[in-house]
Design a protein around this motif. Structure first.
Motif, mmCIF file in Angstrom:
data_model
loop_
_atom_site.group_PDB
_atom_site.id
_atom_site.type_symbol
_atom_site.label_atom_id
_atom_site.label_comp_id
_atom_site.label_asym_id
_atom_site.label_seq_id
_atom_site.Cartn_x
_atom_site.Cartn_y
_atom_site.Cartn_z
ATOM 1 N N VAL A 1 7.461 9.295 -28.269
ATOM 2 C CA VAL A 1 8.821 8.968 -27.517
ATOM 3 C C VAL A 1 9.263 9.934 -26.460
ATOM 4 N N MET A 2 8.519 11.151 -26.393
ATOM 5 C CA MET A 2 8.729 11.833 -25.120
ATOM 6 C C MET A 2 7.760 11.314 -23.960
ATOM 7 N N VAL A 3 6.851 10.872 -24.147
ATOM 8 C CA VAL A 3 5.788 10.423 -23.107
ATOM 9 C C VAL A 3 6.888 9.162 -22.520
ATOM 10 N N GLU A 4 7.329 8.513 -23.220
ATOM 11 C CA GLU A 4 8.061 7.034 -22.752
ATOM 12 C C GLU A 4 9.438 7.596 -21.828
ATOM 13 N N LEU A 5 9.929 8.714 -22.337
ATOM 14 C CA LEU A 5 11.100 9.229 -21.941
ATOM 15 C C LEU A 5 10.829 9.612 -20.386
ATOM 16 N N SER A 6 9.586 10.456 -20.408
ATOM 17 C CA SER A 6 9.378 11.072 -19.250
ATOM 18 C C SER A 6 9.030 10.084 -18.182
ATOM 19 N N ASP A 7 8.605 8.754 -18.789
ATOM 20 C CA ASP A 7 8.230 7.961 -17.664
ATOM 21 C C ASP A 7 9.385 7.365 -17.308
ATOM 22 N N VAL A 8 10.310 7.062 -18.015
ATOM 23 C CA VAL A 8 11.919 6.631 -17.575
ATOM 24 C C VAL A 8 12.337 7.369 -16.437
ATOM 25 N N ILE A 9 12.293 8.840 -16.848
ATOM 26 C CA ILE A 9 12.855 9.715 -15.581
ATOM 27 C C ILE A 9 12.192 9.693 -14.556
ATOM 28 N N PHE A 10 10.737 9.652 -14.289
ATOM 29 C CA PHE A 10 9.952 9.493 -13.466
ATOM 30 C C PHE A 10 10.202 7.935 -12.377
ATOM 31 N N ALA A 11 10.496 7.236 -13.400
ATOM 32 C CA ALA A 11 10.806 5.905 -12.688
ATOM 33 C C ALA A 11 12.072 5.646 -12.141
ATOM 34 N N LEU A 12 12.971 6.819 -12.225
ATOM 35 C CA LEU A 12 14.285 6.660 -11.590
ATOM 36 C C LEU A 12 13.929 7.346 -10.332
ATOM 37 N N ASP A 13 12.958 7.949 -9.878
ATOM 38 C CA ASP A 13 12.536 8.448 -8.568
ATOM 39 C C ASP A 13 11.723 7.538 -8.177
ATOM 40 N N SER A 14 10.692 7.010 -8.541
ATOM 41 C CA SER A 14 9.392 6.214 -7.815
ATOM 42 C C SER A 14 10.202 4.766 -7.420
ATOM 43 N N ILE A 15 11.031 4.408 -8.357
ATOM 44 C CA ILE A 15 11.300 2.871 -8.341
ATOM 45 C C ILE A 15 12.405 2.812 -6.776
ATOM 46 N N PRO A 16 13.395 3.672 -6.804
ATOM 47 C CA PRO A 16 14.314 3.707 -5.621
ATOM 48 C C PRO A 16 13.421 4.026 -4.309
ATOM 49 N N ALA A 17 12.357 4.972 -4.460
ATOM 50 C CA ALA A 17 11.598 5.175 -3.185
ATOM 51 C C ALA A 17 10.720 4.072 -2.807
ATOM 52 N N LEU B 1 0.697 -1.434 -0.117
ATOM 53 C CA LEU B 1 -0.087 -0.144 -0.014
ATOM 54 C C LEU B 1 0.873 1.206 -0.231
ATOM 55 N N THR B 2 1.743 1.225 0.655
ATOM 56 C CA THR B 2 2.868 2.410 0.781
ATOM 57 C C THR B 2 3.534 2.764 -0.731
ATOM 58 N N GLY B 3 4.034 1.631 -1.146
ATOM 59 C CA GLY B 3 4.813 1.709 -2.466
ATOM 60 C C GLY B 3 3.732 2.051 -3.638
ATOM 61 N N TYR B 4 2.383 1.634 -3.451
ATOM 62 C CA TYR B 4 1.368 1.976 -4.579
ATOM 63 C C TYR B 4 0.949 3.449 -4.355
ATOM 64 N N LEU B 5 0.902 3.960 -2.786
ATOM 65 C CA LEU B 5 0.407 5.170 -2.864
ATOM 66 C C LEU B 5 1.910 6.237 -3.319
ATOM 67 N N ILE B 6 2.974 5.952 -3.166
ATOM 68 C CA ILE B 6 4.157 6.628 -3.456
ATOM 69 C C ILE B 6 4.134 6.836 -4.893
ATOM 70 N N GLU B 7 3.892 5.601 -5.688
ATOM 71 C CA GLU B 7 3.975 5.721 -7.253
ATOM 72 C C GLU B 7 2.577 6.321 -7.767
ATOM 73 N N LYS B 8 1.502 6.231 -7.295
ATOM 74 C CA LYS B 8 0.507 7.085 -7.453
ATOM 75 C C LYS B 8 0.837 8.711 -7.551
ATOM 76 N N ALA B 9 1.389 9.105 -6.025
ATOM 77 C CA ALA B 9 1.497 10.473 -6.226
ATOM 78 C C ALA B 9 2.573 11.037 -7.072
ATOM 79 N N LEU B 10 3.612 10.270 -7.400
ATOM 80 C CA LEU B 10 4.706 10.763 -8.400
ATOM 81 C C LEU B 10 4.078 10.502 -9.679
ATOM 82 N N ALA B 11 3.185 9.727 -9.934
ATOM 83 C CA ALA B 11 2.571 9.382 -11.432
ATOM 84 C C ALA B 11 1.902 10.984 -11.756
#
Length: 316
Positions: free
Chosen positions: A210-226, A80-90
């Motif tokens: 291309v830019m949508v995919e790239l933006s998701d990779v950039i945001f994943a670099l924050d959300s996954i370590p979190a 639930l914590t991981g889900y909430l963090i990912e939703k918020a960053l998304a």
């Protein structure tokens, strides 16, 4: 890699994801000329969240019977914590998508197509990133401290950074793509590639993808370590992450008309990243239970959203 994921749990998760994708692609992908209405987006957002919470409840029930009450509670709270963090960053990522669609003049009916491929790409990329990250952490535990420092840096940069986001017109990658690819001057229906006079051209819709995919990779670099700060179990990290992004398309159409109501969201996200980063770097000094982390993240989000309602941006 230590994990609570059993072959049965992985199979159930894979079946749910495939079913959700089939529904999203085959049913929600045919919404007609105007895409998804706010009412439809709200209904489907509630459905996706309900499915995710139901999966978490089922995970708790299964682990309680196989591993005991303590492990079941710990892992379900971690999910639930991981889900909430990912939703918020998304949510912050969705506003970047909105800026990109406005720049490329992509109408809602075509935004739908880009988001479908964007979510599919995000699932593949995040799965690879999470399994790679889990393996690296199992081999080099000190990487958790590096992730923590990175999150502290990112959170501080987000909090003290300028309120003005970089415009898509000033994006260096977009300029590079436009210089090095043959790009049509207008959209070509739903096509990413077209042929004119025997030459292959990409369309602005492809650049948007291309830019949508790239933006998701950039945001994943924050959300996954979190999420790794909450748990290093690859099953919990992957399931909480993917369940959070599966409903992003409906969530995008829900938030597209309310972007100005979340003016303070970036400060809340910055504080969350700072908190998670400190939690990771000080893990040997201060142990913060997962349940307390969940409460802190939820409290920060609620306070930020409430403040956004009461405090209007200067240019409102």
């Amino acid at each position: 890699m230590t994990t609570v994921g059993t072959p049965m749990l992985w199979s159930v998760f894979a079946l749910i994801v495939i079913t959700m994708l089939a529904i999203d692609l085959m049913i929600q992908g045919r919404r007609g000329e105007y895409g998804m209405s706010i009412k439809q987006a709200a209904v489907w957002s509630v459905i996706w969240v309900s499915i995710s919470l139901t999966f978490n409840a089922g995970l708790w029930w299964y682990l309680r019977g196989t591993s005991g009450q303590e492990i079941a509670a710990e892992q379900s709270v971690a999910f639930l914590t991981g889900y909430l963090i990912e939703k918020a960053l998304a949510v912050d990522n969705l506003f970047v998508w909105l800026m990109l669609f406005n720049y490329f003049a992509v109408p809602p009916s075509l935004q739908r197509r880009v988001l479908v491929y964007g979510v599919l790409g995000a699932i593949v990329l995040r799965t690879l990133m999470i399994f790679s990250g889990s393996w690296l952490i199992s081999q080099f535990e000190w990487l958790l401290y590096l992730f923590g420092v990175f999150l502290i840096f990112t959170g501080a940069k987000m909090f003290f950074g300028s309120d003005e986001q970089e415009s898509a017109a000033d994006n260096h990658l977009i300029k590079w793509l436009q210089r090095h690819l043959r790009v049509t001057s207008t959209l070509e229906s739903e096509h990413f590639f077209v042929k004119h006079h025997g030459l292959c051209y990409v369309t602005p819709l492809f650049l948007a993808l291309v830019m949508v995919e790239l933006s998701d990779v950039i945001f994943a670099l924050d959300s996954i370590p979190a999420i790794f700060a909450v748990t290093t179990d690859p099953f919990i990290v992957l399931t909480s992450n993917l369940f959070a992004i599966l409903g992003l398309r409906a969530m995008y159409f829900l938030l597209v008309g309310m972007a100005d109501k979340f003016s303070l969201l970036k400060y809340g996200l910055a504080i969350i990243l700072l908190f998670i980063g400190l939690k990771m770097t000080l893990v040997d000094v201060i142990h913060i239970p997962v349940a307390l982390s969940l409460g802190v993240v939820a409290l920060i989000l609620i306070a930020t959203l409430a403040a956004s309602v009461w405090i209007k941006p200067k240019n409102h």
